[in-house]
Write a protein that holds these residues in place. Structure first.
Motif, mmCIF file in Angstrom:
data_model
loop_
_atom_site.group_PDB
_atom_site.id
_atom_site.type_symbol
_atom_site.label_atom_id
_atom_site.label_comp_id
_atom_site.label_asym_id
_atom_site.label_seq_id
_atom_site.Cartn_x
_atom_site.Cartn_y
_atom_site.Cartn_z
ATOM 1 N N SER A 198 0.878 -1.180 0.000
ATOM 2 C CA SER A 198 0.000 0.000 0.000
ATOM 3 C C SER A 198 0.908 1.220 0.000
ATOM 4 C CB SER A 198 -0.975 0.002 1.174
ATOM 5 O OG SER A 198 -0.333 0.179 2.400
ATOM 6 N N GLY A 200 0.811 3.917 -2.224
ATOM 7 C CA GLY A 200 0.230 4.788 -3.243
ATOM 8 C C GLY A 200 -0.403 3.975 -4.356
ATOM 9 N N THR B 159 -6.635 4.161 1.218
ATOM 10 C CA THR B 159 -5.354 3.698 1.781
ATOM 11 C C THR B 159 -4.872 2.375 1.206
ATOM 12 O OG1 THR B 159 -6.558 2.635 3.583
ATOM 13 C CG2 THR B 159 -5.637 4.801 4.020
ATOM 14 N N PHE B 207 -6.733 5.781 -8.019
ATOM 15 C CA PHE B 207 -7.324 6.360 -6.808
ATOM 16 C C PHE B 207 -7.190 5.438 -5.600
ATOM 17 C CE2 PHE B 207 -9.285 8.172 -10.571
ATOM 18 C CZ PHE B 207 -8.917 9.495 -10.380
ATOM 19 N N GLY B 209 -5.396 3.881 -2.956
ATOM 20 C CA GLY B 209 -4.092 4.198 -2.365
ATOM 21 C C GLY B 209 -3.661 5.635 -2.561
ATOM 22 N N SER B 210 -4.514 6.473 -3.130
ATOM 23 C CA SER B 210 -4.084 7.849 -3.405
ATOM 24 C C SER B 210 -4.208 8.750 -2.174
ATOM 25 C CB SER B 210 -4.879 8.434 -4.571
ATOM 26 O OG SER B 210 -6.245 8.541 -4.232
ATOM 27 N N ALA B 424 5.310 -0.721 3.045
ATOM 28 C CA ALA B 424 3.936 -0.636 3.568
ATOM 29 C C ALA B 424 3.098 -1.762 2.997
ATOM 30 C CB ALA B 424 3.297 0.702 3.215
ATOM 31 N N HIS B 427 -1.193 -0.119 5.593
ATOM 32 C CA HIS B 427 -1.565 1.108 6.302
ATOM 33 C C HIS B 427 -1.316 2.361 5.476
ATOM 34 C CE1 HIS B 427 -1.411 -0.727 10.647
ATOM 35 N NE2 HIS B 427 -2.499 -1.048 9.992
ATOM 36 N N GLY B 428 -0.616 2.221 4.383
ATOM 37 C CA GLY B 428 -0.377 3.372 3.521
ATOM 38 C C GLY B 428 0.849 4.172 3.924
ATOM 39 N N ILE B 429 0.978 5.329 3.316
ATOM 40 C CA ILE B 429 2.178 6.157 3.446
ATOM 41 C C ILE B 429 1.963 7.308 4.419
ATOM 42 C CG2 ILE B 429 3.792 7.643 2.181
ATOM 43 C CD1 ILE B 429 3.973 4.639 1.467
ATOM 44 N N LEU B 437 9.035 6.235 0.767
ATOM 45 C CA LEU B 437 8.332 5.948 -0.490
ATOM 46 C C LEU B 437 9.200 6.328 -1.681
ATOM 47 C CD1 LEU B 437 5.759 5.041 -1.974
ATOM 48 C CD2 LEU B 437 5.011 7.425 -1.942
ATOM 49 N N LEU B 441 10.084 3.584 -4.501
ATOM 50 C CA LEU B 441 9.700 3.779 -5.907
ATOM 51 C C LEU B 441 10.903 4.172 -6.754
ATOM 52 C CD1 LEU B 441 6.218 5.543 -5.705
ATOM 53 C CD2 LEU B 441 6.739 3.126 -6.079
ATOM 54 N N LEU B 448 4.749 9.008 -10.194
ATOM 55 C CA LEU B 448 3.722 9.419 -9.233
ATOM 56 C C LEU B 448 3.663 10.947 -9.156
ATOM 57 C CD1 LEU B 448 1.633 8.403 -7.213
ATOM 58 C CD2 LEU B 448 3.445 8.265 -5.494
ATOM 59 N N LEU B 466 1.390 11.407 1.435
ATOM 60 C CA LEU B 466 1.799 10.538 0.324
ATOM 61 C C LEU B 466 2.943 11.094 -0.511
ATOM 62 C CD1 LEU B 466 1.270 7.869 -1.213
ATOM 63 C CD2 LEU B 466 -0.355 9.114 -2.649
#
Lengths: 470, 470
Positions: A198, A200, B159, B207, B209-210, B424, B427-429, B437, B441, B448, B466
């Protein structure tokens, strides 16, 4: 957009800096790689509209791909990425001022991870070569498009392909875990392969289905599976199409996942499984997996099908299908016989599978020259299924053949869209569905345009396919 | 970027045109909705850095959301979308010159399709309300995050959430079939729900995870499932972490899909399942589905676990877990007791699960003040698993608590990234992982950034979470 007219001059600057890059401007390649197997393009070529690319570039490395795309941006040369040309929607249609980027030299299996069950492969590898290489190591990809012997693993990703065993193994978007992509302008990006993240938005999804319009895959990491312990297959004659549809829907709803779920209408059943069919629709099922699950699945699914009136016809028709499943008559031979033939695959929710099927067959059958308009389901989901329509029409006059071809596509797209289905299940958009894509995406089409404009501002990545530059 | 300083004046123009829009500038809401449950933010608030949003806007319709985002663009007002604020990574952290967009009034279940097994729901619906409403109709979403009673269905999408039964039902990206989204500036787009498509890139994924940085969900179409016919659950004591990891890996590899796959290290097993554990790691499994599959799965998986030395401890510990699984001690209470506690979830390929686990526990245990650094697996894949690290440390001085908190996060992120995992799992960023991140990436981070810049050129959608605007 104006493209540089003197491609030859531009190519000299490329070859000056990339001495090792294979560049073909003569011989068969510029013609052979200028198109895919789109039936409409084939008819047009018979009308004398021969396609020819300005050059075919055959990179051997990611760096060469990046160099080509940087050069293309500098010289504003349009680039048409190419796998093995087995597409059927016109995504490949190169012009004389454009170059084809043939990925055929990047065709190696780079790594197989026996613990994490991943394989790293170059995009130009032929599908059947890849599957065979996995089989030798005890694995399968679980992805068996009819084109497996004619298409590349990179092409599968570019078109969002689906395979014949998708109901168990999923489609290409369920299989691609990571990738390396070269963007327009030559920037190389790598999206790491992870079990799940997760972090992004899932950026892999930008390129799956992008049909060469947003970037070029140069490396792929796929999920692989240990080969199945057990299999089961069975053919059933169904009292009606509705009964067959209900049997599939209830099988999925109950939580079973046969790998193969194929339902042929009476027309196609009679053509392919005459003995089993006796004029009725035919359902083919094949399960694979651990023995305990297959034993349970075969029993339970057999009961679901029987409750819908299905009559067990044994496994022999499935064996026949397995043997012949990838044999497709040559469109060229068919045209020689005065036949216009094509397939159109769409998908729709369960409650509208039969109404859409009926409508398209009815309307298609009314098209002058139509010999047979028929369909089968080849992929099932808990939400619905695809319908794979096939039409065979008689028309030896080429201009009339084009008219007929367009009419059948138009009525199928229109019916699908009006009834709430999706206009493409797994062959992609190319050129044949472009008009309908904007209708299906509707308010969201601007989003695809924005992304195209952001990633390819000059509009030089496979122009004409999928989406027009803003 | 300069934000309009006089938010009050800007709000007057909004309320003038949107008389029905609920706007809260006083009372508890601007404070309560200004943050999520990020532990670091909580400590900072105790240090006196109270957060307060300029206003909380509570739209009741898609049109109101669109009006707010159009107004925000015109007035350059930053917007922080808000569900129920249960995030733990700092994705919600509103300032006085920003507005919170609280989706709580858009909380209805709009439709359930009994044939295509889809449900259409507004994003502000509480997860447990949604699941209960489905249960009443005989369905389940199959998505059970620990936060189910504290989070919204829209928050799950924002998320890229995962639920406790994900090994069978998949994660949120496997469940969202279609959606309506309002983009920055107020444009409404609808992505149709289809069984499966090959109509270009899958735009839903932009969208998912955005984290509110690219748009706001206003309607969601999810896959639902008929409730399972049978269940099976079992607890095993494992001779080692390695044995537990192997048991999970081999279970998935063989093609079995228990819904719940949880492996606790000895520390956590002792804390949660003392009787069963006796100092050893503990494995909890739960299967659900059609009876025949569950009978086969329980037998086969039991054999796989036994072959790794697992000792059957019955189903009672699983029942205990099911009853208590969503009970989390309040971070506030813990801080009151001088304890700094948090969880950090990552994912990694099978061959590196144990080495990473060992490294993080070793390094975390060496942090001054650490009482317990431990972990469990809660989600398994054929490729690998997540590790859900938990740390409990003693530190009543708030500035020291922050230092400790940052140190544990830093060492966990660093170890995960260096060993090839993803920073992650679900729970996301938010803010806590943003630095990492860009490392994960790496070359793809620019992609992104480009998308952010394209969809939110003013950088007013949840700034700070994010990704930073270019």
């Amino acid at each position: 957009m104006q493209l540089m007219t003197d491609l030859g001059v531009a190519l000299e600057t490329l070859t000056a800096s990339q001495a090792d890059l294979e560049v073909l401007t003569d011989g068969d390649a510029p013609v052979a790689c200028a198109h895919d197997w789109w039936m409409r393009g084939l008819i047009e070529r018979r009308q004398g509209k021969e396609r020819r690319a300005g050059a075919v570039l055959r990179p051997a490395s990611t760096e060469q791909v990046a160099a080509v795309l940087a050069w293309a941006q500098e010289t504003r040369t349009a680039v048409v990425p190419y796998g093995l040309g087995s597409g059927v929607c016109g995504a490949v249609a190169a012009e004389r001022d454009q170059v084809v980027l043939d990925m055929g030299k990047m065709s190696s299996l780079l790594d197989v991870n026996d613990l994490s069950l991943t394989a790293t492969v170059q995009p130009g590898m032929r599908g059947s070569d890849y599957e065979n290489a996995l089989n030798e190591r005890g694995y399968t990809m679980g992805h068996f498009p009819q084109s497996i012997e004619l298409s590349t693993v990179g092409g599968w990703c570019a078109t969002r392909a689906a395979g014949q065993l998708s109901t168990l193994y999923g489609n290409i978007e369920d299989m691609l875990l990571g990738c390396e992509v070269v963007l327009a302008g030559g920037r190389i990006i790598r999206l790491p392969a992870m079990p799940r993240s997760s972090t992004g938005p899932d950026l892999r999804q930008l390129f799956l289905g992008s049909e060469g319009t947003l970037g070029v895959f140069t490396e792929l990491v796929f999920r692989v599976h240990a080969r199945a312990e057990a299999t089961w297959s069975r053919c059933f004659a169904m009292p009606s199409l509705a009964a067959g549809i209900a049997a599939l829907r209830l099988t999925l709803r109950a939580g079973w996942r046969p790998a193969v779920t194929r339902l042929y209408d009476a027309t196609e059943a009679g053509r392919n499984f005459q003995v089993a069919s006796e004029g009725q629709p035919v359902l083919l099922l094949m399960s694979e997996g651990p023995r305990g699950r297959i034993d349970a699945e075969s029993l339970a699914v057999g009961q679901i099908v029987a409750a819908q009136g299905g009559v067990d016809k044994g496994s022999e028709p499935v064996e026949t299908w397995l043997e012949n499943r990838n044999h497709v008559p040559s469109f060229e031979d068919l045209l020689d016989s005065g036949l216009v033939v094509d397939t159109i695959e769409i998908a729709i929710g369960w409650e509208r599978v039969e109404p859409l099927w009926d409508r398209v067959v009815l309307e298609g059958s009314a098209v002058p020259g139509m010999l047979a308009m028929s369909g089968h389901v080849s992929h099932s989901y808990t939400q619905g299924a695809n319908i794979y329509f096939t039409f065979v029409a008689q028309q030896s006059a080429l201009d009339e053949a084009l008219y007929l071809y367009d009419a059948v596509w138009e009525l199928t797209m229109k019916a699908t869209h009006e009834m709430g289905g999706t206009i493409a299940h797994h062959h992609g958009i190319g050129r044949v569905r472009k008009k309908w894509l904007s209708r299906e995406l509707d308010t969201a089409h601007c989003l695809l345009s924005s992304i195209k404009n952001t990633l390819d501002p000059l509009g030089i990545m496979n122009p004409g396919a999928l989406i027009d530059s803003p």
